[in-house]
Design a protein around this motif. Structure first.
Motif, PDB file in Angstrom:
ATOM      1  N   ASP A 112      22.936  39.932  79.898  1.00 43.83           N
ATOM      2  CA  ASP A 112      23.105  40.148  81.276  1.00 43.83           C
ATOM      3  C   ASP A 112      22.110  40.181  82.830  1.00 43.83           C
ATOM      4  O   ASP A 112      21.684  39.986  83.340  1.00 43.83           O
ATOM      5  N   PHE A 113      21.596  41.317  81.962  1.00 43.10           N
ATOM      6  CA  PHE A 113      20.607  42.589  83.200  1.00 43.10           C
ATOM      7  C   PHE A 113      19.371  42.053  82.674  1.00 43.10           C
ATOM      8  O   PHE A 113      18.643  42.015  83.933  1.00 43.10           O
ATOM      9  N   VAL A 114      18.654  41.775  81.407  1.00 43.77           N
ATOM     10  CA  VAL A 114      17.900  41.322  81.268  1.00 43.77           C
ATOM     11  C   VAL A 114      16.867  40.264  80.787  1.00 43.77           C
ATOM     12  O   VAL A 114      15.967  39.536  80.732  1.00 43.77           O
ATOM     13  N   THR A 132       2.206  45.373  84.678  1.00 44.90           N
ATOM     14  CA  THR A 132       3.504  44.615  84.225  1.00 44.90           C
ATOM     15  C   THR A 132       3.617  44.308  82.821  1.00 44.90           C
ATOM     16  O   THR A 132       5.295  44.578  82.472  1.00 44.90           O
ATOM     17  N   LEU A 133       2.670  43.044  82.440  1.00 42.88           N
ATOM     18  CA  LEU A 133       3.322  42.174  81.547  1.00 42.88           C
ATOM     19  C   LEU A 133       2.884  43.979  80.368  1.00 42.88           C
ATOM     20  O   LEU A 133       3.449  43.295  79.096  1.00 42.88           O
ATOM     21  N   VAL A 134       2.337  44.206  79.979  1.00 46.56           N
ATOM     22  CA  VAL A 134       1.835  45.227  79.593  1.00 46.56           C
ATOM     23  C   VAL A 134       3.272  45.976  79.214  1.00 46.56           C
ATOM     24  O   VAL A 134       3.975  46.723  78.082  1.00 46.56           O
ATOM     25  N   SER A 135       4.075  46.741  80.543  1.00 49.45           N
ATOM     26  CA  SER A 135       5.387  47.356  80.207  1.00 49.45           C
ATOM     27  C   SER A 135       6.774  46.384  80.017  1.00 49.45           C
ATOM     28  O   SER A 135       7.160  47.396  78.761  1.00 49.45           O
ATOM     29  N   TRP A 136       6.456  45.140  80.284  1.00 54.24           N
ATOM     30  CA  TRP A 136       7.348  44.394  80.107  1.00 54.24           C
ATOM     31  C   TRP A 136       7.178  43.872  77.857  1.00 54.24           C
ATOM     32  O   TRP A 136       8.121  44.297  77.415  1.00 54.24           O
ATOM     33  N   TRP A 137       6.396  44.158  77.648  1.00 57.85           N
ATOM     34  CA  TRP A 137       5.989  43.917  75.688  1.00 57.85           C
ATOM     35  C   TRP A 137       6.442  45.241  75.848  1.00 57.85           C
ATOM     36  O   TRP A 137       7.229  45.027  74.088  1.00 57.85           O
ATOM     37  N   LEU A 138       5.511  46.383  75.692  1.00 55.85           N
ATOM     38  CA  LEU A 138       6.128  47.460  75.087  1.00 55.85           C
ATOM     39  C   LEU A 138       7.799  48.052  75.433  1.00 55.85           C
ATOM     40  O   LEU A 138       8.182  48.430  74.567  1.00 55.85           O
ATOM     41  N   ALA A 139       7.966  48.078  76.187  1.00 57.35           N
ATOM     42  CA  ALA A 139       9.661  47.989  76.807  1.00 57.35           C
ATOM     43  C   ALA A 139      10.341  47.418  75.747  1.00 57.35           C
ATOM     44  O   ALA A 139      11.552  48.276  74.973  1.00 57.35           O
ATOM     45  N   HIS A 140       9.764  46.132  75.527  1.00 59.36           N
ATOM     46  CA  HIS A 140      10.878  45.358  74.548  1.00 59.36           C
ATOM     47  C   HIS A 140      10.935  45.950  73.123  1.00 59.36           C
ATOM     48  O   HIS A 140      11.367  45.566  72.351  1.00 59.36           O
ATOM     49  N   LEU A 141       9.788  46.208  72.756  1.00 62.36           N
ATOM     50  CA  LEU A 141       9.758  46.522  71.232  1.00 62.36           C
ATOM     51  C   LEU A 141      10.486  48.396  71.391  1.00 62.36           C
ATOM     52  O   LEU A 141      10.828  48.394  70.203  1.00 62.36           O
ATOM     53  N   VAL A 142       9.736  49.012  72.027  1.00 68.01           N
ATOM     54  CA  VAL A 142      11.090  50.353  72.080  1.00 68.01           C
ATOM     55  C   VAL A 142      12.274  49.582  72.231  1.00 68.01           C
ATOM     56  O   VAL A 142      13.441  50.265  71.496  1.00 68.01           O
ATOM     57  N   LEU A 143      12.702  48.827  72.534  1.00 65.66           N
ATOM     58  CA  LEU A 143      14.506  48.332  73.228  1.00 65.66           C
ATOM     59  C   LEU A 143      14.687  48.234  71.466  1.00 65.66           C
ATOM     60  O   LEU A 143      16.100  47.890  71.021  1.00 65.66           O
ATOM     61  N   SER A 161      14.839  51.378  77.815  1.00 61.27           N
ATOM     62  CA  SER A 161      14.265  50.605  77.805  1.00 61.27           C
ATOM     63  C   SER A 161      14.807  49.430  78.705  1.00 61.27           C
ATOM     64  O   SER A 161      13.886  48.360  79.214  1.00 61.27           O
ATOM     65  N   LEU A 162      15.748  49.503  79.039  1.00 61.01           N
ATOM     66  CA  LEU A 162      16.909  47.873  79.429  1.00 61.01           C
ATOM     67  C   LEU A 162      16.420  48.570  80.835  1.00 61.01           C
ATOM     68  O   LEU A 162      15.995  47.687  81.651  1.00 61.01           O
ATOM     69  N   LEU A 163      16.208  49.607  81.264  1.00 56.51           N
ATOM     70  CA  LEU A 163      15.999  49.699  83.039  1.00 56.51           C
ATOM     71  C   LEU A 163      14.282  49.854  82.706  1.00 56.51           C
ATOM     72  O   LEU A 163      14.014  48.660  83.978  1.00 56.51           O
ATOM     73  N   TRP A 164      13.495  49.578  81.947  1.00 59.07           N
ATOM     74  CA  TRP A 164      12.072  50.075  81.802  1.00 59.07           C
ATOM     75  C   TRP A 164      11.816  48.852  82.528  1.00 59.07           C
ATOM     76  O   TRP A 164      10.846  47.822  83.062  1.00 59.07           O
ATOM     77  N   ILE A 165      12.439  47.886  81.148  1.00 59.67           N
ATOM     78  CA  ILE A 165      12.248  46.164  82.218  1.00 59.67           C
ATOM     79  C   ILE A 165      12.658  45.450  83.368  1.00 59.67           C
ATOM     80  O   ILE A 165      12.584  44.657  83.385  1.00 59.67           O
ATOM     81  N   GLN A 166      13.919  46.058  83.045  1.00 58.70           N
ATOM     82  CA  GLN A 166      14.692  45.550  84.573  1.00 58.70           C
ATOM     83  C   GLN A 166      13.330  45.907  85.956  1.00 58.70           C
ATOM     84  O   GLN A 166      13.276  45.070  87.022  1.00 58.70           O
ATOM     85  N   ILE A 217      10.666  42.969  85.302  1.00 64.17           N
ATOM     86  CA  ILE A 217      10.855  41.277  85.277  1.00 64.17           C
ATOM     87  C   ILE A 217      11.642  40.852  86.660  1.00 64.17           C
ATOM     88  O   ILE A 217      12.193  41.969  88.003  1.00 64.17           O
ATOM     89  N   GLU A 218      11.576  39.449  87.288  1.00 63.09           N
ATOM     90  CA  GLU A 218      12.177  39.024  88.737  1.00 63.09           C
ATOM     91  C   GLU A 218      13.089  39.840  88.970  1.00 63.09           C
ATOM     92  O   GLU A 218      13.980  39.451  87.464  1.00 63.09           O
ATOM     93  N   LYS A 219      13.241  40.065  90.155  1.00 61.28           N
ATOM     94  CA  LYS A 219      15.198  40.254  90.160  1.00 61.28           C
ATOM     95  C   LYS A 219      16.030  39.114  90.143  1.00 61.28           C
ATOM     96  O   LYS A 219      15.981  38.140  90.027  1.00 61.28           O
ATOM     97  N   ARG A 220      17.351  39.177  89.696  1.00 64.20           N
ATOM     98  CA  ARG A 220      18.767  38.868  89.987  1.00 64.20           C
ATOM     99  C   ARG A 220      19.213  39.246  89.953  1.00 64.20           C
ATOM    100  O   ARG A 220      18.976  41.076  90.523  1.00 64.20           O
ATOM    101  N   VAL A 221      20.725  38.524  90.760  1.00 65.38           N
ATOM    102  CA  VAL A 221      21.786  38.963  91.158  1.00 65.38           C
ATOM    103  C   VAL A 221      22.520  40.053  90.930  1.00 65.38           C
ATOM    104  O   VAL A 221      22.609  41.686  91.268  1.00 65.38           O
TER     105      VAL A 221
END
Length: 402
Positions: free
Chosen positions: A260-262, A274-285, A326-331, A334-338
């Motif tokens: 729902d959120f990411v 931005t790409l590195v954070s997105w990448w590493l946050a998924h690893l930790v998640l 990690s969810l918050l980190w990814i959020q 990434i592009e904003k969503r409702v």
């Protein structure tokens, strides 16, 4: 139809050089993901059997190594649209290396290490060859493929050498290789991310992340079901059955809040960090999701009135806190969503704090109280945003029509 126009004979192409590239995952990539179901399950078993600080460190190291083996292959397939017969055979050989890594995990402390390290080295060598092949075929005219191929070739030698050293030197050399992979991506000026052609199909990668998250979360279902089936469901008390059901619901909610959120979210821009954070946050998640899945196996080991097993509770509470952060980190990346309007920092922090507060309480209260506290930390992450969204959006709709 000319052979070069057919997917089984068409040469690999960089997605920036073709107009018909899409973000959907090819079946060969899905099959490569399939073997990771087994790997994640065995990693979860390893953590279950070694619930100690040192056991967790080994689990984390193995998980990071396996995750990078999956991710590096995914990045290549995201950069280069590859569907020809030779690529499929190469991917088949890479699947075999993953099979060997998986089979080595239960005995990785002793004789299994050599098999794991050699299989991992060959896996890296295959990645080196994939990039070399694009260069040899003239698919990549920039220095990207040459650079990456050379990096992985050198590192494959490093990983292979670690197979023949005694502990702890073998682990230190292997860890140095894992660290070097990331530095070769990220280093300023000389890192691969500095190359403008190193831009994977972000929609494709986000879909791969989402599929792997489902695999990782599914490990928790395996743990729950197998633990109860081995115990004998006919022997289980009603309270154990309720705990079992609670565990399944918890895993479902973990996936719910991710998607729902990411889930399937693309990075908000193409900046390197931005790409590195997105990448590493998924690893930790994903590592924290495995921790939670292992911890939930404790649900079928106790009834309502006994304290929840502390070692399981420790990784469950810590894992949930890390998962939410990690969810918050990814959020943020990434592009904003409702949904982001309602999944606020305060809600995430509430879940993190409650999960951590639950940990010291667990040994002193019945499991039903521990489940209530931990479950509140988790379920609040979907219940609060959904409730807030319902009333907010309803009010906004009424304001428009009035």
């Amino acid at each position: 139809m000319a052979l070069e126009n057919h997917p089984m004979w068409r040469l690999p192409r960089h997605h920036l050089d073709t107009e018909d590239a899409h973000d959907h995952v090819h079946w060969v990539e899905l099959f490569y993901d399939l073997i990771h179901v087994v790997i994640i399950f065995l990693l979860g078993n390893y953590l279950s059997d070694h619930l100690s600080f040192s056991g967790f460190l080994v689990f984390a190291g193995l998980f990071i190594a396996v995750w990078f083996a999956w991710a590096d292959s995914s990045v290549f397939n995201s950069l280069y649209v590859s569907t020809d017969i030779k690529h499929r055979m190469i991917m088949c050989s890479q699947i075999v290396t993953a099979m060997v890594m998986a089979a080595s995990i239960p005995h990785v402390h002793d004789k299994g290490w050599m098999f794991f390290a050699i299989a991992f080295a060959i896996n890296r060598l295959i990645i080196a060859y994939l990039y070399h092949r694009t260069n040899r075929l003239g698919v990549e005219e920039s220095k990207l493929a040459t650079h990456v191929s050379r990096n992985f070739l050198v590192l494959s030698v490093l990983f292979a050498a670690s197979a023949f050293l005694s502990a702890p030197y073998s682990y230190l050399l292997f860890g140095l290789g894992i660290f070097s992979i990331q530095m070769l991506y990220m280093m300023p000026k000389v890192g691969v991310l500095e190359n403008q052609r190193f831009l994977p199909r972000l929609g494709h990668m986000s879909e791969r992340f989402a599929l792997l998250l489902l695999i990782v979360s599914g490990e928790g279902f395996f743990k729950l079901v197998i633990t109860l089936s081995e115990k004998g469901i006919y022997k289980a008390s009603p309270s154990v059955i309720v705990n079992f059901i609670f565990g399944g619901i918890a895993i479902f909610v973990l996936c719910w809040i991710y998607f729902d959120f990411v889930g399937n979210g693309k990075p908000k821009d193409n900046k390197k960090w931005t790409l590195v954070s997105w990448w590493l946050a998924h690893l930790v998640l994903m590592m924290s999701a495995v921790m939670i899945g292992v911890a939930l196996a404790g649900e079928v080991k106790v009834g309502f009135l006994e304290p929840y097993p502390l070692k399981y509770g420790a990784i469950g509470c810590t894992g949930l806190a890390i998962y939410l952060l990690s969810l918050l980190w990814i959020q943020f990346n990434i592009e904003k969503r409702v949904a982001h309007r309602f999944a606020t920092v305060k809600i995430r922090v509430f879940g993190v704090v409650l999960a951590l507060v639950t940990l010291p309480i667990l040994p002193h209260v019945p499991a039903i109280i521990g489940n209530l506290l931990w479950g509140t930390a988790l379920i609040s992450q979907i219940a609060l945003p959904v409730t807030k969204a319902y009333f907010t959006l309803s009010e906004e709709e009424q304001a428009k029509t009035s």
